[in-house]
Write a protein that holds these residues in place. Structure first.
Motif, PDB file in Angstrom:
ATOM      1  N   HIS A  59       0.846  -1.193   0.000  1.00 40.47           N
ATOM      2  CA  HIS A  59       0.000   0.000   0.000  1.00 40.47           C
ATOM      3  C   HIS A  59       0.881   1.242   0.000  1.00 40.47           C
ATOM      4  O   HIS A  59       1.895   1.322   0.705  1.00 40.47           O
ATOM      5  N   THR A  60       0.461   2.230  -0.768  1.00 39.97           N
ATOM      6  CA  THR A  60       1.080   3.550  -0.761  1.00 39.97           C
ATOM      7  C   THR A  60       0.055   4.568  -1.227  1.00 39.97           C
ATOM      8  O   THR A  60      -1.068   4.207  -1.632  1.00 39.97           O
ATOM      9  N   GLY A  61       0.433   5.824  -1.180  1.00 39.79           N
ATOM     10  CA  GLY A  61      -0.477   6.875  -1.599  1.00 39.79           C
ATOM     11  C   GLY A  61       0.286   8.054  -2.157  1.00 39.79           C
ATOM     12  O   GLY A  61       1.484   8.234  -1.887  1.00 39.79           O
ATOM     13  N   TYR A  62      -0.435   8.861  -2.959  1.00 36.09           N
ATOM     14  CA  TYR A  62       0.183  10.039  -3.580  1.00 36.09           C
ATOM     15  C   TYR A  62      -0.687  11.252  -3.271  1.00 36.09           C
ATOM     16  O   TYR A  62      -1.900  11.266  -3.523  1.00 36.09           O
ATOM     17  N   ASN A  63      -0.047  12.285  -2.709  1.00 39.44           N
ATOM     18  CA  ASN A  63      -0.750  13.516  -2.332  1.00 39.44           C
ATOM     19  C   ASN A  63      -0.748  14.475  -3.512  1.00 39.44           C
ATOM     20  O   ASN A  63       0.306  15.005  -3.904  1.00 39.44           O
ATOM     21  N   LEU A  64      -1.929  14.704  -4.083  1.00 34.94           N
ATOM     22  CA  LEU A  64      -2.031  15.577  -5.248  1.00 34.94           C
ATOM     23  C   LEU A  64      -1.834  17.044  -4.897  1.00 34.94           C
ATOM     24  O   LEU A  64      -1.562  17.865  -5.791  1.00 34.94           O
ATOM     25  N   ASN A  65      -1.958  17.365  -3.614  1.00 35.33           N
ATOM     26  CA  ASN A  65      -1.789  18.758  -3.193  1.00 35.33           C
ATOM     27  C   ASN A  65      -0.376  19.047  -2.682  1.00 35.33           C
ATOM     28  O   ASN A  65      -0.124  20.127  -2.156  1.00 35.33           O
ATOM     29  N   ALA A  66       0.522  18.075  -2.787  1.00 34.26           N
ATOM     30  CA  ALA A  66       1.881  18.269  -2.264  1.00 34.26           C
ATOM     31  C   ALA A  66       2.570  19.411  -3.015  1.00 34.26           C
ATOM     32  O   ALA A  66       2.542  19.457  -4.248  1.00 34.26           O
ATOM     33  N   ASP A  67       3.206  20.323  -2.242  1.00 42.19           N
ATOM     34  CA  ASP A  67       3.889  21.450  -2.860  1.00 42.19           C
ATOM     35  C   ASP A  67       5.374  21.208  -3.018  1.00 42.19           C
ATOM     36  O   ASP A  67       6.100  22.058  -3.536  1.00 42.19           O
ATOM     37  N   GLY A  68       5.854  20.053  -2.534  1.00 39.14           N
ATOM     38  CA  GLY A  68       7.263  19.723  -2.673  1.00 39.14           C
ATOM     39  C   GLY A  68       8.152  20.386  -1.655  1.00 39.14           C
ATOM     40  O   GLY A  68       9.353  20.167  -1.643  1.00 39.14           O
ATOM     41  N   VAL A  69       7.578  21.231  -0.771  1.00 38.48           N
ATOM     42  CA  VAL A  69       8.382  21.909   0.251  1.00 38.48           C
ATOM     43  C   VAL A  69       7.898  21.504   1.643  1.00 38.48           C
ATOM     44  O   VAL A  69       8.646  20.968   2.450  1.00 38.48           O
ATOM     45  N   ASN A  70       6.621  21.816   1.907  1.00 38.18           N
ATOM     46  CA  ASN A  70       6.074  21.529   3.231  1.00 38.18           C
ATOM     47  C   ASN A  70       5.399  20.168   3.307  1.00 38.18           C
ATOM     48  O   ASN A  70       5.019  19.729   4.392  1.00 38.18           O
ATOM     49  N   SER A  71       5.208  19.521   2.204  1.00 39.94           N
ATOM     50  CA  SER A  71       4.550  18.216   2.201  1.00 39.94           C
ATOM     51  C   SER A  71       5.219  17.325   1.171  1.00 39.94           C
ATOM     52  O   SER A  71       5.845  17.802   0.222  1.00 39.94           O
ATOM     53  N   PHE A  72       5.083  16.031   1.379  1.00 40.84           N
ATOM     54  CA  PHE A  72       5.699  15.034   0.508  1.00 40.84           C
ATOM     55  C   PHE A  72       4.642  14.406  -0.384  1.00 40.84           C
ATOM     56  O   PHE A  72       3.508  14.153   0.048  1.00 40.84           O
ATOM     57  N   ALA A  73       5.022  14.156  -1.601  1.00 37.74           N
ATOM     58  CA  ALA A  73       4.073  13.610  -2.559  1.00 37.74           C
ATOM     59  C   ALA A  73       3.748  12.155  -2.255  1.00 37.74           C
ATOM     60  O   ALA A  73       2.579  11.757  -2.211  1.00 37.74           O
ATOM     61  N   TRP A  74       4.762  11.338  -2.042  1.00 39.20           N
ATOM     62  CA  TRP A  74       4.542   9.895  -1.864  1.00 39.20           C
ATOM     63  C   TRP A  74       4.552   9.504  -0.386  1.00 39.20           C
ATOM     64  O   TRP A  74       5.364   9.983   0.397  1.00 39.20           O
ATOM     65  N   GLU A  75       3.634   8.641  -0.068  1.00 42.93           N
ATOM     66  CA  GLU A  75       3.614   8.047   1.270  1.00 42.93           C
ATOM     67  C   GLU A  75       4.562   6.850   1.294  1.00 42.93           C
ATOM     68  O   GLU A  75       4.814   6.223   0.256  1.00 42.93           O
ATOM     69  N   PRO A  76       5.126   6.497   2.461  1.00 45.76           N
ATOM     70  CA  PRO A  76       5.934   5.282   2.538  1.00 45.76           C
ATOM     71  C   PRO A  76       5.113   4.060   2.143  1.00 45.76           C
ATOM     72  O   PRO A  76       3.904   3.987   2.376  1.00 45.76           O
ATOM     73  N   ILE A  77       5.773   3.087   1.555  1.00 38.57           N
ATOM     74  CA  ILE A  77       5.113   1.846   1.141  1.00 38.57           C
ATOM     75  C   ILE A  77       5.100   0.879   2.322  1.00 38.57           C
ATOM     76  O   ILE A  77       6.142   0.590   2.909  1.00 38.57           O
ATOM     77  N   SER A  78       3.927   0.431   2.672  1.00 40.58           N
ATOM     78  CA  SER A  78       3.809  -0.577   3.733  1.00 40.58           C
ATOM     79  C   SER A  78       3.626  -1.945   3.090  1.00 40.58           C
ATOM     80  O   SER A  78       2.817  -2.117   2.171  1.00 40.58           O
ATOM     81  N   VAL A  79       4.404  -2.898   3.570  1.00 36.01           N
ATOM     82  CA  VAL A  79       4.372  -4.264   3.049  1.00 36.01           C
ATOM     83  C   VAL A  79       4.008  -5.203   4.205  1.00 36.01           C
ATOM     84  O   VAL A  79       4.573  -5.102   5.297  1.00 36.01           O
ATOM     85  N   SER A  80       3.063  -6.087   3.971  1.00 36.74           N
ATOM     86  CA  SER A  80       2.693  -7.086   4.976  1.00 36.74           C
ATOM     87  C   SER A  80       2.313  -8.374   4.269  1.00 36.74           C
ATOM     88  O   SER A  80       1.842  -8.365   3.126  1.00 36.74           O
ATOM     89  N   GLY A  81       2.532  -9.476   4.944  1.00 37.81           N
ATOM     90  CA  GLY A  81       2.213 -10.759   4.337  1.00 37.81           C
ATOM     91  C   GLY A  81       2.221 -11.868   5.362  1.00 37.81           C
ATOM     92  O   GLY A  81       2.645 -11.705   6.514  1.00 37.81           O
ATOM     93  N   GLY A  82       1.750 -13.017   4.940  1.00 35.49           N
ATOM     94  CA  GLY A  82       1.723 -14.174   5.824  1.00 35.49           C
ATOM     95  C   GLY A  82       1.471 -15.440   5.044  1.00 35.49           C
ATOM     96  O   GLY A  82       0.887 -15.423   3.952  1.00 35.49           O
ATOM     97  N   THR A  83       1.926 -16.548   5.598  1.00 30.75           N
ATOM     98  CA  THR A  83       1.700 -17.846   4.978  1.00 30.75           C
ATOM     99  C   THR A  83       1.784 -18.925   6.042  1.00 30.75           C
ATOM    100  O   THR A  83       2.140 -18.651   7.207  1.00 30.75           O
ATOM    101  N   GLN A  84       1.451 -20.139   5.666  1.00 29.11           N
ATOM    102  CA  GLN A  84       1.533 -21.295   6.551  1.00 29.11           C
ATOM    103  C   GLN A  84       2.315 -22.391   5.836  1.00 29.11           C
ATOM    104  O   GLN A  84       2.056 -22.686   4.668  1.00 29.11           O
ATOM    105  N   VAL A  85       3.261 -22.995   6.546  1.00 33.69           N
ATOM    106  CA  VAL A  85       4.104 -24.035   5.961  1.00 33.69           C
ATOM    107  C   VAL A  85       4.117 -25.242   6.889  1.00 33.69           C
ATOM    108  O   VAL A  85       3.581 -25.206   8.002  1.00 33.69           O
ATOM    109  N   PHE A  86       4.780 -26.300   6.420  1.00 36.24           N
ATOM    110  CA  PHE A  86       4.897 -27.543   7.187  1.00 36.24           C
ATOM    111  C   PHE A  86       3.513 -28.063   7.601  1.00 36.24           C
ATOM    112  O   PHE A  86       3.194 -28.209   8.784  1.00 36.24           O
ATOM    113  N   ASN A  87       2.685 -28.320   6.570  1.00 30.71           N
ATOM    114  CA  ASN A  87       1.331 -28.840   6.800  1.00 30.71           C
ATOM    115  C   ASN A  87       0.516 -27.909   7.693  1.00 30.71           C
ATOM    116  O   ASN A  87      -0.237 -28.350   8.576  1.00 30.71           O
TER     117      ASN A  87
END
Length: 925
Positions: free
Chosen positions: A683-711
């Motif tokens: 997941h990430t996001g982009y701020n269309l109102n970002a001015d490049g000085v006081n705000s950042f355009a891209w949000e950090p990317i969050s990664v999450s996952g899960g699985t089950q192994v060994f039967n």
């Protein structure tokens, strides 16, 4: 007219004292003149019965000598079908004198070898698998002799071909069953003499050398033994006494009673004893305490009290501890249930703790408490409403400082939480739902308590205003729906020292929020699912703030303004999603036939305008030259409006990966499906109102996952935050991409990994492992990674465990090397790099293992290691021994602030649970 031949039996014996005729079997009669004359004489005397039986069949008769000595006795054919012979009577109505029958009802009996009737002695003898039934009395034995003149019956055992005694009597009258060596019973007086009787009364098994049955409710026993062991003839222990008054289903009162263990008399004796034997499921009674001592609190009596069996639906247990230095504890435990309605339990604990002695430097005194309540409602009782409760609140340090806690690992819990909720569904043309709840969260380290009381939620079901009479919801307009939601909260933030005091309520936050969302969804270009919504919110407060500079205090202060105030906001959002399927086939003959990858990308857009009209300015210094904006709704329970608009594009990607493999079971024709990756989310996001000085355009990317192994036995979960922007030397985020600053494409700011793995032997897999429910209620885990309970309440289930293993089975299983075992692993790893520190902040492994060394010996261990602090975490060693009727266990926590040990040995049976030895050491608190 009477017809008879050579194979004729005639019942002709007439009793002298009665007008009834009892049929007996005579020898076959020859058709000669003498017999005809004899028959005529009998016919002139009175009525008779004649029945025919073919005597050419093989019968088991008496020896010839006995038949000769007893001319009135003849063998009755009792073949292997165990036919039943009845005493039948006919009455002569012509006689004026009528005598009472010798028994009040019919007697049914049968035997395998023979049934012998002795008319002169008034005896009926049954031999080999004999059975007799009369009114509410049932008697089975090797031999039974019925004296119908004295109204008595005698039963005893017989010897088999090897000379061993078999077919012991089994006497049943009403609900009482007795299994003696022999018995003599009178049908009229209901009295009996019983030799070597064996009977069960609840959990007790009773054996007596001689038993005298006075009536249906009173027995007197001589040379008696009482035990809860399985084998009453060879018990592991028993109570020996010579004088006993026994009232079935109620009580046993004895004279001098001595406890015998392994056939060795012990010094444990009582001049008299009383054993309750109620048929009720629970009986009120005293709970004997256990003795302990402590270096800081002196000698003590623990877990003593009284159990109140108030009714079939609820009970109450009152327990207490007392120390010679003045410390004491009280506990009230109650369980309640009503079938098809509800069930639950309530525990209230209070402790007054005194350390050391007054005047010493380490002297301290404090009061702690804990309340636990669990309640669940059966949905069958009221389908449209529900009520549930899970409460665990009290002093923050209760589980760290309690002198008698329910779980030794509970001191590791950092959070106590509670929830009580009620919901009601209102049916109708437009349905609605009302929910009331109270929630509580308490940090045991900081003692901070966050509580919401109450939390009101009300919602109205979706309304589709543009749906036609056909009810079809298809397309943009027909899918438009309207909802109404209302949420009201009264929230507190306090500490446990101020809990439910005036200061707690002074800082309450109260608010009500109403929302009306309007939304719709539709298909776009066949493969895309689109949705759009608009939301209107209105928030009500009864407290707001006024911020300004206070010249007296020389700082900015907030003044609370009491009174109703409100603000309104609205927002808009939409989303577009689809699913992409990819399949990689490897061939039907391959072990891995195919792999399927499913991707679900989603793009969302959200717009929230600025609500500057709710903002004011305040001076930050005495001159008033510097001002800032604030909203009077700041700090409210639902927050406040914003003064900047939000224009965000969101991007999400969900992935799943599964495979088709050849099943190991050759009889199955279909391929087996297994999950390779349960989920992988980005997941990430982009701020269309970002001015490049006081705000950042891209949000950090969050990664999450899960699985089950060994039967599916190992659960793997992971997560990470990837920031595309660089940081300066002070650790502040810059509006410069990390790759442009000489770094990688993304900068990992933190990451985490958790593994949970449980394995066990096949024997252990078949056994359902008990959950650590008390640990769950205390706020911990449901397994034994934090140890197992060590107090009496935790042993109750084990003490009533009926899974006994006989000696022969134990030996055979021991040499078969069947050792059931189970292990649980929990691994946690966390990484932090928010300021280029690149540091592993957490790295620990916890292990729990249990095994049966023999069918009677169980051992277990819970431990762990912290690789960051380089130390062993909480450790507990457990040893359990099944002593048939007894149970023994030893628990040891060898080091740490909670280092202690406990030893317990006691009788499993609940009726004798007070016969125990329970010793514990004091922890290093």
């Amino acid at each position: 007219m009477i017809i008879f031949d050579k194979n004729l039996y005639v019942s002709l014996a007439r009793q002298k004292t009665s007008q009834s005729f009892t049929k007996i079997a005579l020898k076959p009669l020859n058709t000669n003149l003498f017999n005809i004359v004899l028959l005529s004489i009998f016919l002139t005397i009175g009525s008779c019965k004649i029945y025919s039986q073919d005597i050419t069949k093989k019968t088991t008769a008496l020896p010839a000598k006995k038949q000769k000595d007893n001319p009135n006795v003849s063998a009755v054919n009792t073949n292997k079908s165990n036919s039943v012979a009845n005493i039948e009577t006919d009455t002569i109505t012509k006689d004026s004198i009528q005598a009472k029958a010798f028994l009040d009802g019919s007697v049914k009996y049968k035997a395998v070898d023979y049934v012998r009737i002795e008319q002169k002695k008034k005896l009926i003898t049954l031999y080999n698998k004999a059975e007799l039934y009369y009114q509410d009395t049932e008697l089975k034995s090797g031999i039974i002799v019925l004296d119908y003149e004295k109204n008595e019956v005698y039963a005893g055992r017989i010897k088999d071909s090897t000379g061993a005694y078999t077919q012991y009597p089994n006497f049943k009258q009403g609900g009482n069953i007795i299994e003696p060596d022999s018995i003599r019973f009178n049908f009229k007086t209901k009295k009996a003499l019983i030799w070597n009787s064996r009977t069960e009364q609840g959990e007790f098994k009773v054996k007596a050398a001689i038993t005298k049955k006075e009536n249906d409710s009173v027995y007197f026993l001589k040379g008696a033994r009482f035990t809860t062991a399985t084998d009453v003839d060879n018990p592991e222990y028993y109570f020996q006494t010579n004088k006993v008054k026994f009232i079935p289903g109620k009580k046993v009162v004895t004279g001098l009673t001595n406890m015998v263990i392994a056939n060795v008399p012990t010094p444990i004796a009582l001049p008299f004893a009383f054993f309750p034997m109620s048929k009720e499921t629970s009986v009120s009674g005293i709970l004997l305490p256990s003795y302990n001592d402590s270096n800081t609190r002196g000698f003590s009596l623990q877990n003593g009290g009284y159990y109140f069996a108030l009714s079939d639906n609820y009970d109450l247990t009152v327990l207490g501890d007392y120390y010679t230095n003045g410390s004491y504890a009280l506990r009230f435990e109650s369980s309640y249930a009503k079938r098809y309605r509800y069930r639950g339990n309530l525990n209230v604990r209070y402790e007054n703790l005194i350390n050391s002695e007054r005047g010493y430097p380490d002297y301290s005194k404090q009061k702690i408490y804990n309340i636990q309540w669990s309640h669940s409602k059966d949905s069958k009782g009221s389908p449209n409403s529900s009520f549930s409760a899970s409460v665990n609140l009290g002093s923050s340090k209760y589980f760290q400082q309690s002198i008698n806690q329910a779980n030794v690992g509970a001191n590791l819990n950092n959070t106590l939480s509670s929830s009580v909720s009620y919901s009601k569904t209102f049916l109708g043309a437009v349905g609605s739902r009302l929910a009331l709840a109270a929630t509580h969260s308490q940090n045991t380290q900081t003692s901070e308590i966050q509580m919401t009381l109450p939390d009101l939620q009300y919602s109205v079901d979706r309304i589709y205003p543009f749906v036609g009479k056909d009810g079809v919801k298809k397309g943009f307009f027909k899918n438009i729906n309207i909802l109404y939601n209302m949420s009201g909260k009264n929230s507190f933030v306090t500490t446990d020292s101020l809990f439910f005091k005036k200061e707690m309520f002074d800082n309450a936050k109260v608010g009500l929020k109403q929302s009306i969302p309007i939304s719709t969804n539709f298909k776009l270009f066949k493969y895309f699912s689109a949705s759009t919504s608009a939301n209107y919110d209105e928030v009500w407060y009864i407290k707001t703030i006024k911020r300004g500079y206070d010249t007296d205090q020389s700082k900015v202060v907030d003044q609370t303004i009491n009174g109703f105030d409100t603000y309104r906001t609205y927002n808009f959002s939409s989303s577009l999603t689809t699913a992409i399927y990819g399949t990689f086939n490897f061939g039907e003959n391959k072990k891995i036939k195919s792999i399927r990858h499913v991707m679900r990308p989603s793009v969302s857009y959200g717009y929230l305008p600025s609500f500057e009209k709710y903002f004011s300015r305040y001076a930050t210094d005495a001159s008033g030259t510097i001002t800032k904006d604030y909203t009077r709704f700041e700090g409210g329970i639902f927050g406040g409006p914003g003064n900047t608009n939000s224009n965000i594009l969101g991007f999400d990607l969900n992935n799943t990966l599964e495979a088709k493999v050849t099943d190991k079971d050759s009889t199955k024709t279909e391929a087996k499906k297994i999950m390779l990756l349960n989920n992988l989310n980005l997941h990430t996001g982009y701020n269309l109102n970002a001015d490049g000085v006081n705000s950042f355009a891209w949000e950090p990317i969050s990664v999450s996952g899960g699985t089950q192994v060994f039967n599916d036995k190992m659960n793997v979960n992971f997560g990470a935050i990837l920031d595309p922007y660089a940081i300066d030397n002070a650790g502040r985020r810059m509006n410069v991409y990390n790759i442009s600053n000489g770094g990688s494409l993304f900068r990992m700011t933190n990451a985490n990994l958790t593994l949970n793995y449980s394995i066990s032997s096949k024997d252990a897999e078949n056994e359902k492992k008990d959950k650590n429910t008390q640990s769950e209620r205390n706020g911990g885990r449901d397994d034994d990674l934090f140890g197992r309970n060590t107090i009496d309440a935790a042993r109750e289930k084990a003490q009533t465990d009926e899974d006994e293993v006989g000696a022969e089975d134990a030996i055979s299983e021991f040499f078969a090397t069947k050792l059931p075992w189970d292990m649980t692993f929990a691994y946690s790893l966390s990484y932090s790099n928010s300021n280029r520190e690149g540091k592993i902040t957490g790295n620990s492994l916890m292990v729990s293992a249990n095994t049966d060394l023999t069918p009677k010996w169980k051992v277990g261990v819970s431990t762990g290691y912290d690789f960051v602090l380089n130390g062993v975490t909480y450790t507990q060693l457990r040893f359990e021994r099944d002593l048939l009727s007894w149970r023994m266990d030893f628990n040891w926590q060898p080091f740490g602030n909670q280092a202690n040990w406990s030893f317990f040995i006691g009788i499993k049976s609940g009726i004798l649970s007070d016969i125990k030895y329970d010793k514990r050491s004091a922890s290093n608190r």
